[in-house]
Design a protein around this motif. Sequence first.
Motif, PDB file in Angstrom:
ATOM      1  N   ASP A 193       5.488  -0.877   4.649  1.00  0.00           N
ATOM      2  CA  ASP A 193       5.831  -1.600   4.060  1.00  0.00           C
ATOM      3  C   ASP A 193       7.668  -1.731   4.974  1.00  0.00           C
ATOM      4  O   ASP A 193       8.227  -2.371   4.348  1.00  0.00           O
ATOM      5  N   LEU A 196       6.238  -5.277   5.755  1.00  0.00           N
ATOM      6  CA  LEU A 196       6.836  -6.153   4.607  1.00  0.00           C
ATOM      7  C   LEU A 196       8.202  -6.640   4.432  1.00  0.00           C
ATOM      8  O   LEU A 196       9.235  -7.569   3.998  1.00  0.00           O
ATOM      9  N   TRP A 200       6.471 -10.639   6.678  1.00  0.00           N
ATOM     10  CA  TRP A 200       5.285 -10.897   6.246  1.00  0.00           C
ATOM     11  C   TRP A 200       4.449 -11.322   6.607  1.00  0.00           C
ATOM     12  O   TRP A 200       2.891 -11.062   7.065  1.00  0.00           O
ATOM     13  N   SER A 244       1.810   2.536   4.575  1.00  0.00           N
ATOM     14  CA  SER A 244       2.859   2.117   3.660  1.00  0.00           C
ATOM     15  C   SER A 244       2.581   3.579   3.255  1.00  0.00           C
ATOM     16  O   SER A 244       2.154   3.731   2.114  1.00  0.00           O
ATOM     17  N   LEU A 246       4.510   2.678  -0.205  1.00  0.00           N
ATOM     18  CA  LEU A 246       4.463   1.929  -1.050  1.00  0.00           C
ATOM     19  C   LEU A 246       2.887   1.161  -1.493  1.00  0.00           C
ATOM     20  O   LEU A 246       2.353   0.594  -0.558  1.00  0.00           O
ATOM     21  N   ASP A 248       1.823  -2.356  -2.499  1.00  0.00           N
ATOM     22  CA  ASP A 248       3.011  -3.675  -2.574  1.00  0.00           C
ATOM     23  C   ASP A 248       1.531  -4.878  -3.200  1.00  0.00           C
ATOM     24  O   ASP A 248       0.739  -4.715  -2.195  1.00  0.00           O
ATOM     25  N   SER A 330      14.172  -9.269  -4.592  1.00  0.00           N
ATOM     26  CA  SER A 330      13.314 -10.411  -3.898  1.00  0.00           C
ATOM     27  C   SER A 330      14.838 -11.604  -3.727  1.00  0.00           C
ATOM     28  O   SER A 330      15.070 -11.696  -5.056  1.00  0.00           O
ATOM     29  N   GLU A 405      11.681  -1.804  -5.032  1.00  0.00           N
ATOM     30  CA  GLU A 405      10.277  -2.086  -4.122  1.00  0.00           C
ATOM     31  C   GLU A 405       9.859  -0.560  -3.990  1.00  0.00           C
ATOM     32  O   GLU A 405       9.081   0.390  -3.385  1.00  0.00           O
ATOM     33  N   HIS A 406      10.900   0.360  -2.941  1.00  0.00           N
ATOM     34  CA  HIS A 406      10.939   1.931  -2.924  1.00  0.00           C
ATOM     35  C   HIS A 406      10.951   2.300  -3.891  1.00  0.00           C
ATOM     36  O   HIS A 406      12.719   1.783  -4.896  1.00  0.00           O
TER      37      HIS A 406
END
Length: 414
Positions: A193, A196, A200, A244, A246, A248, A330, A405-406
Amino acid sequence: GEAEVVADGVDEERWRDQGYTRPKVLIMLPTRGTALAFVQRMVSLMGESAHIDHLDRFQTEFSVGVDNGDDYDDNDNDNEEGNLAQRRRTVLQQKGADWNELFGEKVNDDDDFKLGISMTPNAARRTKRREKSGKGKDSSGGISVKFFSEFYRSDIILASPLALKMATSGDEDKDYDVDFLSSIEVCLVLHADVLLMQNWDHVTSCLNELNQQPTKTNETDFSRVRNYLLAGQAAYWKQLVFVSRLADPFIMSTFKRHAKSVGGRLKLRRKVPADEATVCDVLTRVRQVFQRVPCSIQTQGDDRLKYFSEKVLPQIVRLRQKHTLIYIPSYFDFVSLRNLLMKADTTASNFVSVTEYSRVSEVSRGRARFNQGRKAIMLYTGRAHFFLRHGIKGARHLILFGLPEHAEFYPELM
């Protein structure tokens, strides 16, 4: 005669116990601090019988060797410096324990490193026996470990994706060498994570270089190379492990693309009970509205932007709403939303942006203007919050352009 042929085949298979090159394990980590924690854990599992070379050099290069002013006397004559240090510690504590583990002042957050580790079983036992000069027999096992060994003489390669990509990429005028990755049997991608959030593409580039047929002999004894390596099937006998916090889509798609083991694939996921979800950690009593936006997977970014421009932005303009913080996970969505606000006459000069690429002066100036109400809207990216954990003051309205995302970011933003 037939039995002898079979026996010869069995013996030949038994003696084929090597790869093209010596490195067998590749470990990718995001920062020197995480690498230090991993190696310290590995060394502790080896026991006291292990003999380790260059451990002091490793700890010096991978830890923080400067004093950040944590120890201040109560009778310190310079009270101003003591107050500044205390304020700094308070600010760092407010960023959270997970952030301090990665980027705190007590850890090394450098993301450009590579390290070769060689291991020789029983060498430490022989060394200790020679040191004892016959004063009794040492029955304990041991292993000799050497840090900073050359890649072709290493068993384990520990590196960040950035450093590994720089080591394996070359220009048109210069040859580059990736043969040391040709016989990797175990590849660990830890803290995926965090990787990322860094880049990535570096991870995927490094994975693409694994288990390729070597371009040079590299003093290889081909009579002992395993048959599946000679057949170009090393990727099907490699263990690929992603760890990870998370799940994704980028991580999952990369795992599916590169995990080709004949043993199959396995995904372990911890289920979070409803009463332990981060949405329950929101302490302030605020109204939370979840709006479902009809969209497809291919066009979800454009659909969200269209919904925002047609439904959300007109309400902000009509109500002359100030102190509105817009969180955008993003960076690509941030660019689209920034361009949308710049084209609109009513918002072109009435917003500020805080991104991971903003200068410190720009961030300070933007946060002050937003807090004072001189700018009605602030655009705040997910990567900026991950790396910097700004405490945005003055926000009275929060719009999430997408879920963080987190998961722990949600109560933090609230």
